[in-house]
Design an enzyme around this catalytic site. Structure first.
Site, mmCIF file in Angstrom:
data_model
loop_
_atom_site.group_PDB
_atom_site.id
_atom_site.type_symbol
_atom_site.label_atom_id
_atom_site.label_comp_id
_atom_site.label_asym_id
_atom_site.label_seq_id
_atom_site.Cartn_x
_atom_site.Cartn_y
_atom_site.Cartn_z
ATOM 1 N N CYS A 77 -31.201 -47.417 -0.110
ATOM 2 C CA CYS A 77 -31.477 -47.579 -1.544
ATOM 3 C C CYS A 77 -30.537 -46.740 -2.407
ATOM 4 C CB CYS A 77 -32.904 -47.145 -1.847
ATOM 5 S SG CYS A 77 -34.117 -47.903 -0.793
ATOM 6 N N ASN A 114 -35.953 -43.471 -3.712
ATOM 7 C CA ASN A 114 -35.329 -43.597 -2.386
ATOM 8 C C ASN A 114 -36.156 -42.782 -1.408
ATOM 9 O OD1 ASN A 114 -33.273 -44.930 -3.604
ATOM 10 N ND2 ASN A 114 -31.708 -43.359 -3.250
ATOM 11 N N GLY A 115 -36.272 -43.248 -0.160
ATOM 12 C CA GLY A 115 -36.998 -42.476 0.852
ATOM 13 C C GLY A 115 -38.363 -43.082 1.120
ATOM 14 N N LYS A 134 -20.098 -52.750 17.063
ATOM 15 C CA LYS A 134 -19.318 -53.299 15.946
ATOM 16 C C LYS A 134 -19.443 -54.809 15.903
ATOM 17 C CE LYS A 134 -18.678 -50.639 14.128
ATOM 18 N NZ LYS A 134 -18.773 -49.237 13.814
ATOM 19 N N GLU A 191 -23.142 -55.990 14.950
ATOM 20 C CA GLU A 191 -23.666 -55.699 13.613
ATOM 21 C C GLU A 191 -23.034 -56.564 12.531
ATOM 22 O OE1 GLU A 191 -23.147 -51.704 12.121
ATOM 23 O OE2 GLU A 191 -21.170 -51.548 13.010
ATOM 24 N N HIS A 235 -25.435 -52.986 38.918
ATOM 25 C CA HIS A 235 -26.813 -52.502 39.061
ATOM 26 C C HIS A 235 -27.788 -53.269 38.180
ATOM 27 C CE1 HIS A 235 -25.468 -49.275 41.635
ATOM 28 N NE2 HIS A 235 -24.505 -49.010 40.755
HETATM 29 C C1 F6R Z 1 -22.281 -48.580 12.607
HETATM 30 C C2 F6R Z 1 -22.619 -47.504 11.704
HETATM 31 C C3 F6R Z 1 -23.868 -46.739 11.958
HETATM 32 C C4 F6R Z 1 -23.683 -45.266 11.545
HETATM 33 C C5 F6R Z 1 -25.013 -44.522 11.675
HETATM 34 C C6 F6R Z 1 -24.865 -43.063 11.338
HETATM 35 O O1 F6R Z 1 -21.069 -49.180 12.263
HETATM 36 O O2 F6R Z 1 -21.932 -47.249 10.757
HETATM 37 O O3 F6R Z 1 -24.279 -46.841 13.280
HETATM 38 O O4 F6R Z 1 -22.712 -44.698 12.362
HETATM 39 O O5 F6R Z 1 -25.957 -45.105 10.814
HETATM 40 O O6 F6R Z 1 -24.421 -42.882 10.030
HETATM 41 P P1 F6R Z 1 -23.770 -41.527 9.577
HETATM 42 O O7 F6R Z 1 -22.478 -41.384 10.311
HETATM 43 O O8 F6R Z 1 -23.577 -41.653 8.106
HETATM 44 O O9 F6R Z 1 -24.729 -40.435 9.957
#
Ligand code: F6R
Length: 604
Positions: free
Chosen positions: A2, A98-99, A480, A483, A499
């Site tokens: 958010c 937010n949160g 990658k 997602e 395995h």
């Molecule tokens: C994947 C990606 C996420 C972040 C993860 C941690 O492409 O970007 O998996 O790596 O949400 O985010 P940060 O690095 O901001 O703590």
């Protein structure tokens, strides 16, 4: 996740609010809304989906007023509907949040029995109603805020607007960041400074538990005990152009292409005068254990680094996913260090893990991109990764910069622990300096990778294999791809395939093997043979000797430059990113804002 923005301006603020929300789009959201006060009258507009839907709504139902708040919502409590979108309104108050308010069920029950009814399924509406209730008792907005904040459990950033108050915003932070921007006779609030960058470069960051009463004259800040708090105003250096696409179709494409430049920046910072340049506190003498904690891609960077810390420095190294670490109550060594890796520096799980570790280890280190972030501010030592603003939800340049900084740290550990001669260290540093050039060479393979991606886009499942430090890279490559293309992808250690996962192999499953011609190559070739014997289609990513030796039987090969073993995980990240990017393009997905994902994950 958010985004929050608030403006006390000199002109109608609705366009400014929408513009600021656009700059927060990269955080990920599924609905948006704004509220304004115009000559005392509070009103709001909300829409599901992209900001363009809110803009369209505002064309037909404009909002006037020089004071306003806005929000992009990433659904947690209740689906992405207009009723659940922020701002939430209860009588004479509107709030964006937010949160998560963890005790919202109790509060909801209490408010319901006091006769209030709810329009949404959100936790946020309880805050609006609590505020309304306090105001109804004759309290001022500031008095009401002081009373309700201690009642809210969980992590939050809040921003309130009040009917009848053209010159007032009240905001509060606990767990989620919030920045106040100072203009000339105008004031701003934002969940990050990026949203405020075009309006002002003068920022005050609220600290944990702070809340602020903001008028056009300035901000009066209070701490969690209600005492006046002096918080410094800093000038931020966000060059607005750096968060534009600069001619690229997507932020992700731009950020992949930027890697040679930002990596060179990081190397210039950490390698100086023929040696390593790390803060004086980074002295590994006496350190008996390292614990690396992070989430997602940042966790895979830690996983690669574990191989480096163990093999180069002989230093025991644990890695953990932040969301698991925190609640497992792991014993930590008093002589150990804990390292928290995070692009945003605001990831709620990683922050919670840091707070758990803080008084149990000798030192905490932050490896972050945002140096003003909560994780950076709460760690003893901060090592910036120097990647520049990363907007694409899929982390790319932050990953390779995290790896570069972690490798510098591992080399320092090896040096301090007497595991490297001066000559060996110099050789490694000379290798590291080759990285930007090697990356440029890999980027020229984009057309070849695009053609491979056309093939991958037809698959339903894709496996990634790697051995040694290439194993975490297989995990990252799969993350990658899944997602942003929504193709099911998994990464495995090459030797682990037999395995269990080998049951998945048939002619329809492409298997990407990340395997430079290193000491483990022959073992990996055996695993490739096992795949091919079951009609699996192997796409080999290797160097010229590797492809010459094992490429003939593969479905496809991509030949990368030869690279010193230590650097392979950093270099091979680039083709994995490009493959994911071009596959997503071929599938027509929203590359920069993939469904359900948020850039900065500020809820646990
Ligand atoms: C994947 C990606 C996420 C972040 C993860 C941690 O492409 O970007 O998996 O790596 O949400 O985010 P940060 O690095 O901001 O703590």
């Amino acid at each position: 996740m958010c985004g929050i923005v608030g403006v006390l301006g000199n002109h109608h603020v609705a366009p400014l609010l929408v513009e600021a929300l656009k700059r927060l789009e990269y955080r990920g959201y599924d609905s948006a809304g704004i509220a304004t006060v115009n000559e005392g009258r509070l009103d709001r507009r909300r829409a599901v989906g992209k900001l363009v839907n809110l803009s369209d709504l505002l064309v037909h139902e404009p909002l006037t007023g020089r004071s306003g708040i806005g929000h992009t919502r990433w659904a947690t409590h209740g689906a992405a509907t207009v009723a659940n979108a922020h701002p939430h309104r209860a009588g004479n108050v509107a709030v964006v949040h937010n949160g998560i308010i963890e005790n919202y069920r109790d509060l909801r029950a209490e408010l319901t029995s006091a006769g209030y009814s709810f329009e949404s399924e959100t936790d946020t509406e309880t805050v609006a109603l609590l505020m309304r209730h306090e105001l109804a008792q004759g309290r001022t907005p500031a008095e009401a805020t002081a009373r309700i904040l201690p009642r809210l459990h969980g992590a939050f950033a809040l921003c309130f607007l009040f009917e009848g108050e053209d010159d007032l915003i009240i905001c509060a932070r606990k767990g989620s960041p919030l920045a106040i921007g100072h203009g000339d006779g105008e004031m701003f609030v934002g969940s990050d400074a990026i949203a405020l960058a075009p309006m002002t470069d003068r920022i005050t960051y609220l600290e944990e538990g702070d809340w602020a009463v903001i008028t056009r004259k300035g901000a009066e800040i209070f701490d969690s005990e209600g005492r006046h708090a002096n918080r410094a105003m800093t000038r931020i250096q966000i060059d607005a152009t750096r968060i534009e696409k600069a001619g690229f179709k997507h932020f992700m494409a731009k950020e992949i292409a930027e890697q040679p430049v930002v990596l060179a920046d990081a190397l210039r910072h950490y390698l100086r005068d023929g040696g390593l340049n790390l803060p004086a506190e980074v002295d590994f003498n006496g350190v008996d254990r390292l614990t690396l904690v992070a989430c997602g891609t940042a966790h895979y960077a830690c996983h690669v680094a574990k191989y480096w810390f163990e093999s180069l420095a002989g230093l025991p190294c644990d890695i953990d996913i932040a969301s698991e670490f925190r609640y497992r109550a792991p014993p930590l060594s008093e002589r150990g260090w804990a390292v928290f890796v995070s692009q945003s520096g605001e990831t709620a799980d990683t922050l919670a893990a840091l707070r758990y570790a803080q008084d149990k280890v000798a030192r905490t280190l932050a490896v972050v991109n945002v140096t003003t972030s909560s994780i950076a501010r709460e760690c003893d030592v901060t090592l910036p990764i120097m990647a520049g603003v990363e907007v694409g939800v899929a982390s790319t340049k932050a990953f390779t910069c995290q790896l570069t900084v972690l490798l510098a740290l591992a080399l320092k550990a090896a040096q301090d622990r007497g595991r490297l001669t001066e000559a060996q260290l110099s050789a490694h540093l000379a290798d590291l300096r080759l990285l930007p050039g090697l990356m440029n060479a890999v980027l020229t393979l984009a057309p070849e990778i695009e053609a491979l991606a056309e093939e991958l886009a037809k698959a339903q499942d894709v496996l990634f294999l790697g051995r040694g430090a290439m194993y975490p890279l297989a995990l990252e490559g799969a993350l990658k791809l899944k997602e942003i293309s929504y193709i099911h992808a998994e990464g495995y250690a090459s030797g682990e395939l037999k395995h269990g996962p080998i049951a998945l192999i048939d002619a329809s499953v492409p298997v990407l093997v990340l395997a430079p011609r290193d000491a483990l190559f022959e073992k990996t070739v055996s695993n490739m043979q096992e795949v091919m014997a079951r009609h699996g289609r192997v796409l080999l990513l290797s160097d010229q000797p590797g492809v010459a030796e094992a490429g003939a039987e593969c479905w496809r090969c991509l030949t990368l430059p030869q690279v010193p073993d230590l650097l392979a995980p950093i270099l091979y990240a680039v083709p994995a990113q490009l493959l994911a990017y071009h596959t997503a393009i071929a599938k027509g997905t929203d590359v920069d804002q993939p469904r359900n994902l948020a850039k900065s994950v500020t809820v646990e």
